[in-house]
Design a protein around this motif. Structure first.
Motif, PDB file in Angstrom:
ATOM      1  N   ASN A  40       0.810  -1.209   0.142  1.00 57.54           N
ATOM      2  CA  ASN A  40      -0.036   0.078  -0.084  1.00 57.54           C
ATOM      3  C   ASN A  40       0.728   1.256  -0.008  1.00 57.54           C
ATOM      4  O   ASN A  40       0.505   2.090  -0.528  1.00 57.54           O
ATOM      5  CB  ASN A  40      -1.024  -0.041   1.309  1.00 57.54           C
ATOM      6  N   CYS A  44       1.058   3.944  -3.017  1.00 63.06           N
ATOM      7  CA  CYS A  44       0.579   5.392  -2.658  1.00 63.06           C
ATOM      8  C   CYS A  44       1.857   6.515  -3.124  1.00 63.06           C
ATOM      9  O   CYS A  44       1.576   7.376  -3.839  1.00 63.06           O
ATOM     10  CB  CYS A  44       0.430   5.702  -1.242  1.00 63.06           C
ATOM     11  N   SER A  86      -1.693  -1.713  -4.571  1.00 66.74           N
ATOM     12  CA  SER A  86      -2.207  -1.280  -3.355  1.00 66.74           C
ATOM     13  C   SER A  86      -3.461  -1.723  -3.416  1.00 66.74           C
ATOM     14  O   SER A  86      -4.165  -2.052  -4.056  1.00 66.74           O
ATOM     15  CB  SER A  86      -2.116   0.084  -3.321  1.00 66.74           C
ATOM     16  N   GLY A 118       0.172   5.638   4.020  1.00 65.46           N
ATOM     17  CA  GLY A 118      -0.090   6.059   2.655  1.00 65.46           C
ATOM     18  C   GLY A 118      -0.004   7.578   2.376  1.00 65.46           C
ATOM     19  O   GLY A 118       0.279   7.862   1.056  1.00 65.46           O
ATOM     20  N   ALA A 122       2.174   9.349  -0.228  1.00 73.93           N
ATOM     21  CA  ALA A 122       1.648   9.911  -1.637  1.00 73.93           C
ATOM     22  C   ALA A 122       2.316  11.438  -1.551  1.00 73.93           C
ATOM     23  O   ALA A 122       2.552  11.851  -2.679  1.00 73.93           O
ATOM     24  CB  ALA A 122       0.138  10.211  -1.472  1.00 73.93           C
TER      25      ALA A 122
END
Length: 134
Positions: A40, A44, A86, A118, A122
């Protein structure tokens, strides 16, 4: 242009990227204790990096949208690979199982760490992508 027109090549690219991402997620989950968290977080980070790179190129006027973000690349990388790598659905299921088994703090902790990692990944990807483009 982030979302490409739906064509056969975009669907095929998404399928290929999805297969690679799903296999990578399966292997990470099978062989690493925190494999889903890693999948995940990488997903991200990757999507943030791609969006940051494209956004910076668009803002700088370095090239037109078509030259920056080819539909095949969107299908392969953004929709396919990152989408399949993810998997917050797996986290939801595992957290729900912990919750119903009475391990509520573990369920909340699991969700919290996935969300924090996450979002942080990002943001880091957006910043890195922006820096690479300029």
């Amino acid at each position: 242009m982030m979302m490409p027109e739906l064509t056969v090549s975009v669907i095929a690219a998404g399928a290929v990227g999805g297969a690679i991402g799903a296999i990578a997620r399966f292997l990470l989950d099978r062989y690493l204790r925190a494999g889903i968290l890693l999948a995940n977080t990488i997903g991200c980070l990757s999507l943030g990096l791609l969006v940051g790179l494209v956004s910076a190129l668009a803002a700088s006027g370095a090239a037109d949208d078509q030259a920056q973000w080819q539909p095949f690349a969107v299908g392969l990388l953004a929709l396919g690979l990152t989408g399949a790598l993810s998997t917050f659905a797996t986290v939801a299921l595992r957290a729900a199982l912990k919750w119903t088994a009475g391990a509520r703090w573990k369920a909340v902790g699991m969700w919290s760490i996935h969300v924090v990692c996450g979002v942080a990944a990002a943001v880091a990807g957006l910043v890195l992508g922006w820096q690479l483009a300029v």
